[in-house]
Design a protein around this motif. Structure first.
Motif, PDB file in Angstrom:
ATOM      1  N   THR A   1      86.836  77.942 -80.421  1.00  0.00           N
ATOM      2  CA  THR A   1      86.731  78.260 -78.994  1.00  0.00           C
ATOM      3  C   THR A   1      85.397  77.761 -78.485  1.00  0.00           C
ATOM      4  OG1 THR A   1      88.124  80.231 -79.175  1.00  0.00           O
ATOM      5  CG2 THR A   1      86.703  80.079 -77.253  1.00  0.00           C
ATOM      6  N   LEU A   2      85.414  77.115 -77.336  1.00  0.00           N
ATOM      7  CA  LEU A   2      84.186  76.652 -76.691  1.00  0.00           C
ATOM      8  C   LEU A   2      84.275  77.009 -75.221  1.00  0.00           C
ATOM      9  CD1 LEU A   2      81.500  75.176 -77.057  1.00  0.00           C
ATOM     10  CD2 LEU A   2      82.686  73.025 -76.561  1.00  0.00           C
ATOM     11  N   LYS A   3      83.359  77.888 -74.818  1.00  0.00           N
ATOM     12  CA  LYS A   3      83.363  78.414 -73.448  1.00  0.00           C
ATOM     13  C   LYS A   3      84.724  79.036 -73.145  1.00  0.00           C
ATOM     14  CE  LYS A   3      79.649  75.449 -71.753  1.00  0.00           C
ATOM     15  NZ  LYS A   3      79.214  74.444 -70.747  1.00  0.00           N
ATOM     16  N   HIS A   4      85.498  78.458 -72.243  1.00  0.00           N
ATOM     17  CA  HIS A   4      86.740  79.086 -71.802  1.00  0.00           C
ATOM     18  C   HIS A   4      87.989  78.438 -72.392  1.00  0.00           C
ATOM     19  CE1 HIS A   4      85.774  75.761 -69.062  1.00  0.00           C
ATOM     20  NE2 HIS A   4      87.071  75.618 -68.911  1.00  0.00           N
ATOM     21  N   ILE A   5      87.838  77.516 -73.347  1.00  0.00           N
ATOM     22  CA  ILE A   5      88.998  76.823 -73.919  1.00  0.00           C
ATOM     23  C   ILE A   5      89.078  77.084 -75.413  1.00  0.00           C
ATOM     24  CG2 ILE A   5      90.104  74.592 -74.340  1.00  0.00           C
ATOM     25  CD1 ILE A   5      88.909  73.541 -71.818  1.00  0.00           C
ATOM     26  N   SER A   6      90.274  77.412 -75.886  1.00  0.00           N
ATOM     27  CA  SER A   6      90.499  77.640 -77.315  1.00  0.00           C
ATOM     28  C   SER A   6      91.402  76.554 -77.885  1.00  0.00           C
ATOM     29  CB  SER A   6      91.139  79.012 -77.543  1.00  0.00           C
ATOM     30  OG  SER A   6      90.229  80.049 -77.257  1.00  0.00           O
ATOM     31  N   LEU A   7      91.110  76.192 -79.134  1.00  0.00           N
ATOM     32  CA  LEU A   7      91.882  75.178 -79.851  1.00  0.00           C
ATOM     33  C   LEU A   7      92.741  75.864 -80.902  1.00  0.00           C
ATOM     34  CD1 LEU A   7      92.480  72.201 -80.707  1.00  0.00           C
ATOM     35  CD2 LEU A   7      90.423  72.337 -82.150  1.00  0.00           C
ATOM     36  N   PHE A   8      94.013  75.498 -80.943  1.00  0.00           N
ATOM     37  CA  PHE A   8      94.967  76.104 -81.866  1.00  0.00           C
ATOM     38  C   PHE A   8      95.613  75.046 -82.760  1.00  0.00           C
ATOM     39  CE2 PHE A   8      94.626  78.924 -78.300  1.00  0.00           C
ATOM     40  CZ  PHE A   8      94.801  80.198 -78.794  1.00  0.00           C
ATOM     41  N   GLU A   9      95.947  75.468 -83.980  1.00  0.00           N
ATOM     42  CA  GLU A   9      96.776  74.651 -84.873  1.00  0.00           C
ATOM     43  C   GLU A   9      98.118  75.354 -85.004  1.00  0.00           C
ATOM     44  OE1 GLU A   9      95.332  72.325 -88.471  1.00  0.00           O
ATOM     45  OE2 GLU A   9      96.300  74.060 -89.414  1.00  0.00           O
TER      46      GLU A   9
ATOM     47  N   TYR B   1     103.798  60.971 -98.398  1.00  0.00           N
ATOM     48  CA  TYR B   1     103.133  60.355 -97.253  1.00  0.00           C
ATOM     49  C   TYR B   1     102.491  61.439 -96.392  1.00  0.00           C
ATOM     50  CZ  TYR B   1     105.576  55.961 -98.248  1.00  0.00           C
ATOM     51  OH  TYR B   1     106.052  54.803 -98.842  1.00  0.00           O
ATOM     52  N   ASP B   2     101.274  61.162 -95.950  1.00  0.00           N
ATOM     53  CA  ASP B   2     100.554  62.050 -95.044  1.00  0.00           C
ATOM     54  C   ASP B   2      99.959  61.205 -93.918  1.00  0.00           C
ATOM     55  OD1 ASP B   2     100.345  64.882 -96.367  1.00  0.00           O
ATOM     56  OD2 ASP B   2      99.945  63.450 -97.986  1.00  0.00           O
ATOM     57  N   PHE B   3     100.349  61.516 -92.702  1.00  0.00           N
ATOM     58  CA  PHE B   3      99.862  60.766 -91.548  1.00  0.00           C
ATOM     59  C   PHE B   3      99.179  61.728 -90.581  1.00  0.00           C
ATOM     60  CE2 PHE B   3     103.735  58.622 -93.029  1.00  0.00           C
ATOM     61  CZ  PHE B   3     103.214  57.366 -93.336  1.00  0.00           C
ATOM     62  N   SER B   4      98.143  61.225 -89.897  1.00  0.00           N
ATOM     63  CA  SER B   4      97.460  62.059 -88.916  1.00  0.00           C
ATOM     64  C   SER B   4      96.794  61.171 -87.870  1.00  0.00           C
ATOM     65  CB  SER B   4      96.413  62.955 -89.578  1.00  0.00           C
ATOM     66  OG  SER B   4      95.393  62.184 -90.176  1.00  0.00           O
ATOM     67  N   VAL B   5      96.548  61.754 -86.713  1.00  0.00           N
ATOM     68  CA  VAL B   5      95.780  61.107 -85.652  1.00  0.00           C
ATOM     69  C   VAL B   5      94.669  62.062 -85.233  1.00  0.00           C
ATOM     70  CG1 VAL B   5      97.663  59.666 -84.795  1.00  0.00           C
ATOM     71  CG2 VAL B   5      97.385  61.992 -83.900  1.00  0.00           C
ATOM     72  N   ALA B   6      93.698  61.542 -84.524  1.00  0.00           N
ATOM     73  CA  ALA B   6      92.577  62.372 -84.082  1.00  0.00           C
ATOM     74  C   ALA B   6      93.073  63.518 -83.208  1.00  0.00           C
ATOM     75  CB  ALA B   6      91.574  61.519 -83.318  1.00  0.00           C
ATOM     76  N   GLY B   7      92.498  64.696 -83.435  1.00  0.00           N
ATOM     77  CA  GLY B   7      92.882  65.863 -82.656  1.00  0.00           C
ATOM     78  C   GLY B   7      92.060  66.003 -81.385  1.00  0.00           C
ATOM     79  N   PHE B   8      92.236  67.125 -80.709  1.00  0.00           N
ATOM     80  CA  PHE B   8      91.499  67.397 -79.481  1.00  0.00           C
ATOM     81  C   PHE B   8      90.028  67.664 -79.799  1.00  0.00           C
ATOM     82  CE2 PHE B   8      95.778  68.997 -78.069  1.00  0.00           C
ATOM     83  CZ  PHE B   8      95.986  68.012 -77.098  1.00  0.00           C
ATOM     84  N   ASP B   9      89.155  67.213 -78.913  1.00  0.00           N
ATOM     85  CA  ASP B   9      87.709  67.458 -79.023  1.00  0.00           C
ATOM     86  C   ASP B   9      87.321  68.387 -77.883  1.00  0.00           C
ATOM     87  OD1 ASP B   9      84.914  67.361 -78.767  1.00  0.00           O
ATOM     88  OD2 ASP B   9      84.808  65.330 -79.568  1.00  0.00           O
ATOM     89  N   LEU B  10      86.946  69.630 -78.214  1.00  0.00           N
ATOM     90  CA  LEU B  10      86.631  70.607 -77.177  1.00  0.00           C
ATOM     91  C   LEU B  10      85.473  70.155 -76.285  1.00  0.00           C
ATOM     92  CD1 LEU B  10      87.023  74.018 -79.049  1.00  0.00           C
ATOM     93  CD2 LEU B  10      88.498  73.068 -77.277  1.00  0.00           C
ATOM     94  N   ASN B  11      84.494  69.495 -76.866  1.00  0.00           N
ATOM     95  CA  ASN B  11      83.368  69.017 -76.057  1.00  0.00           C
ATOM     96  C   ASN B  11      83.826  68.010 -75.011  1.00  0.00           C
ATOM     97  OD1 ASN B  11      80.828  70.255 -77.260  1.00  0.00           O
ATOM     98  ND2 ASN B  11      81.799  69.399 -79.092  1.00  0.00           N
ATOM     99  N   THR B  12      84.732  67.128 -75.426  1.00  0.00           N
ATOM    100  CA  THR B  12      85.258  66.143 -74.488  1.00  0.00           C
ATOM    101  C   THR B  12      86.109  66.814 -73.420  1.00  0.00           C
ATOM    102  OG1 THR B  12      85.277  64.444 -76.210  1.00  0.00           O
ATOM    103  CG2 THR B  12      86.648  64.057 -74.270  1.00  0.00           C
ATOM    104  N   GLU B  13      86.894  67.791 -73.806  1.00  0.00           N
ATOM    105  CA  GLU B  13      87.781  68.466 -72.857  1.00  0.00           C
ATOM    106  C   GLU B  13      87.002  69.203 -71.776  1.00  0.00           C
ATOM    107  OE1 GLU B  13      91.001  68.171 -72.755  1.00  0.00           O
ATOM    108  OE2 GLU B  13      91.134  66.986 -74.594  1.00  0.00           O
ATOM    109  N   LEU B  14      85.782  69.606 -72.076  1.00  0.00           N
ATOM    110  CA  LEU B  14      84.988  70.359 -71.109  1.00  0.00           C
ATOM    111  C   LEU B  14      84.209  69.472 -70.147  1.00  0.00           C
ATOM    112  CD1 LEU B  14      83.674  73.169 -73.460  1.00  0.00           C
ATOM    113  CD2 LEU B  14      85.171  73.488 -71.486  1.00  0.00           C
ATOM    114  N   LEU B  15      84.243  68.159 -70.376  1.00  0.00           N
ATOM    115  CA  LEU B  15      83.516  67.243 -69.491  1.00  0.00           C
ATOM    116  C   LEU B  15      84.160  67.193 -68.116  1.00  0.00           C
ATOM    117  CD1 LEU B  15      82.738  64.250 -71.888  1.00  0.00           C
ATOM    118  CD2 LEU B  15      81.191  66.051 -71.120  1.00  0.00           C
TER     119      LEU B  15
END
Length: 301
Positions: A218-226, A287-301
């Motif tokens: 959680t950063l400020k008012h936004i929470s990140l969930f898996e 096989y295991d595949f992934s992409v970059a997840g959400f960045d809370l710092n970026t989301e708050l810009l």
């Protein structure tokens, strides 16, 4: 907008067993697809774009055959462009894993024929048999597994049906981080609501959907969930996030249906299919595949 678009691959519909055998196919189609006029179906038949499973053409005076499948080519006078683009994550001789952006449909549907992930990839990879092995909402971005050969489709579909594939999502929601719980195991019964494109999640002793949800930051008012969906019901994760009191950011369906508006590509639904893990049913490799997840710092810009 582009000019009239005709699908490269045929769609199909099965004539119900109870259909009156005296009904013409052209009338059945006009009744079944009310947005396409009888005159338009007549024109498609005259152009050879409506046929039976054996490729025998269906004419203006052809009667229905209950339980038979009718093939036809979808047409649109215009199709909206989607200025967002997919990219390949992995490709071998059997399957493809691609990243689908927000707002891009997975399959042809409604006002979409060519501007969907599967048709874009069929063209770029020159692979007309390419087919998604699972669903992913138009509003959701992330990883999609697609099968290259018709004869292998059932093997990959079975991975999902038997829950032998692990899908992990990320989501963002408003929240201050003050919560007694940081993880949830949610189950409910999901059924169609009103209007029919919205679903309803209800607690029950007879659930048909299960999800694991963990708040990871959680950063400020936004929470990140898996999120890990155990089942794959329509809008399951969106509903289950709403059930725990954390509706996903920019969700136009839940908890309330928002009025229709022009697409705002700068405010996508904050739901991402981030990881995909499985043992290939053909070569037995993991096989295991992934992409970059959400960045809370970026989301708050």
């Amino acid at each position: 907008m582009s000019k009239t678009v005709v699908a490269n691959q045929a769609s199909s519909v099965v004539i119900p067993e109870t259909t009156d055998r005296r009904l013409l196919v052209v009338d059945f189609l006009a009744q079944r697809f009310k947005h396409v006029s009888r005159e338009q179906w007549q024109q498609r038949m005259q152009q050879g774009r409506v046929y039976w499973h054996d490729h025998k053409l269906i004419g203006l005076d052809t009667l229905v055959e209950p339980k038979a499948r009718v093939y036809y080519y979808r047409e649109l006078e215009s199709e909206p462009e989607v200025p967002l683009y997919e990219h390949l994550v992995f490709e071998n001789e059997n399957f493809v894993v691609a990243f689908k952006p927000h707002f891009l449909a997975l399959n042809p549907s409604g006002n979409v024929i060519e501007n969907c992930l599967v048709n874009r990839l069929r063209k770029s990879l020159v692979c007309e048999e390419l087919t998604p092995a699972h669903r992913l909402d138009r509003a959701t971005a992330g990883l999609v597994l697609l099968v290259k050969k018709v004869e292998h489709r059932h093997r990959y579909h079975e991975l999902f049906a038997s829950r032998r594939i692990k899908k992990t999502y990320q989501a963002l929601s408003m929240g201050d981080g003050v919560d007694e719980n940081s993880q949830w195991h949610i189950n409910s019964r999901i059924t169609k609501g009103q209007p029919s494109f919205r679903m309803v999640s209800q607690p029950t002793e007879d659930p048909n959907s299960w999800s694991k949800i963990v708040k990871i930051d959680t950063l400020k008012h936004i929470s990140l969930f898996e999120l890990e969906p155990i089942t794959g019901k329509t809008h399951q994760l969106r509903l289950h996030m709403n059930d725990i009191g954390y509706p996903i950011l920019n969700d136009r369906l839940y908890p309330e249906l928002l009025s229709e508006a022009a697409l705002d590509y700068s405010n996508p639904l904050k739901l991402l299919a981030q990881k995909l893990s499985f043992i290939d049913p053909l070569d037995q490799r993991a096989y295991d595949f992934s992409v970059a997840g959400f960045d809370l710092n970026t989301e708050l810009l």
